[in-house]
Scaffold this motif. Structure first.
Motif, PDB file in Angstrom:
ATOM      1  N   ARG A   1      -1.542  -1.509  -3.449  1.00 41.31           N
ATOM      2  CA  ARG A   1      -2.941  -0.814  -3.651  1.00 41.31           C
ATOM      3  C   ARG A   1      -3.909  -1.031  -2.567  1.00 41.31           C
ATOM      4  O   ARG A   1      -4.005  -2.215  -2.203  1.00 41.31           O
ATOM      5  CB  ARG A   1      -3.282  -0.858  -4.862  1.00 41.31           C
ATOM      6  CG  ARG A   1      -2.253  -0.191  -6.004  1.00 41.31           C
ATOM      7  CD  ARG A   1      -2.934  -0.256  -7.349  1.00 41.31           C
ATOM      8  NE  ARG A   1      -1.864  -0.006  -8.341  1.00 41.31           N
ATOM      9  CZ  ARG A   1      -1.745   1.281  -8.950  1.00 41.31           C
ATOM     10  NH1 ARG A   1      -2.565   2.015  -8.478  1.00 41.31           N
ATOM     11  NH2 ARG A   1      -0.792   1.487  -9.601  1.00 41.31           N
ATOM     12  N   PRO A   2      -4.596  -0.359  -2.134  1.00 37.43           N
ATOM     13  CA  PRO A   2      -4.479   1.063  -2.517  1.00 37.43           C
ATOM     14  C   PRO A   2      -3.970   1.999  -1.635  1.00 37.43           C
ATOM     15  O   PRO A   2      -3.771   3.417  -1.913  1.00 37.43           O
ATOM     16  CB  PRO A   2      -6.282   1.590  -2.152  1.00 37.43           C
ATOM     17  CG  PRO A   2      -6.711   0.863  -1.160  1.00 37.43           C
ATOM     18  CD  PRO A   2      -5.731  -0.594  -1.306  1.00 37.43           C
TER      19      PRO A   2
ATOM     20  N   ALA B   1       0.761   3.164  -4.391  1.00 38.70           N
ATOM     21  CA  ALA B   1       0.600   2.987  -5.890  1.00 38.70           C
ATOM     22  C   ALA B   1       2.089   2.968  -6.461  1.00 38.70           C
ATOM     23  O   ALA B   1       3.017   3.815  -6.422  1.00 38.70           O
ATOM     24  CB  ALA B   1      -0.099   3.947  -6.441  1.00 38.70           C
TER      25      ALA B   1
END
Length: 80
Positions: free
Chosen positions: A34-35, A38
């Motif tokens: 992340r980001p 996910a």
């Protein structure tokens, strides 16, 4: 000139991700992306991925391997 720093960065990233996987398993490793990605089991989502070649953005592995590779040359996908 820059190779030493690049090599150190990649070695550090490999060690860090390896520790995460040893401590928490593959799920923890994928969640640590992340980001940029996910992990929502059983799906690894890459929110900003816009395929340039393939019109379909879903790639079922169907038992095939997924290879993760650290890179200093890959950045976020450019926005139009």
């Amino acid at each position: 000139m820059y190779w030493g720093r690049i090599s150190q960065h990649l070695d550090g990233e490999l060690a860090r991700r390896g520790r995460i996987m040893v401590r928490g398993g593959v799920g923890a490793l994928l969640d640590s992306l992340r980001p940029m990605a996910a992990w929502n089991p059983p799906v690894l989502e890459i929110p900003e991925y816009r395929p340039y070649v393939h019109p379909v953005a879903d790639f079922p592995l169907a038992g095939r391997l997924l290879v993760l590779a650290a890179s200093v040359f890959c950045g976020p996908v450019p926005q139009p």
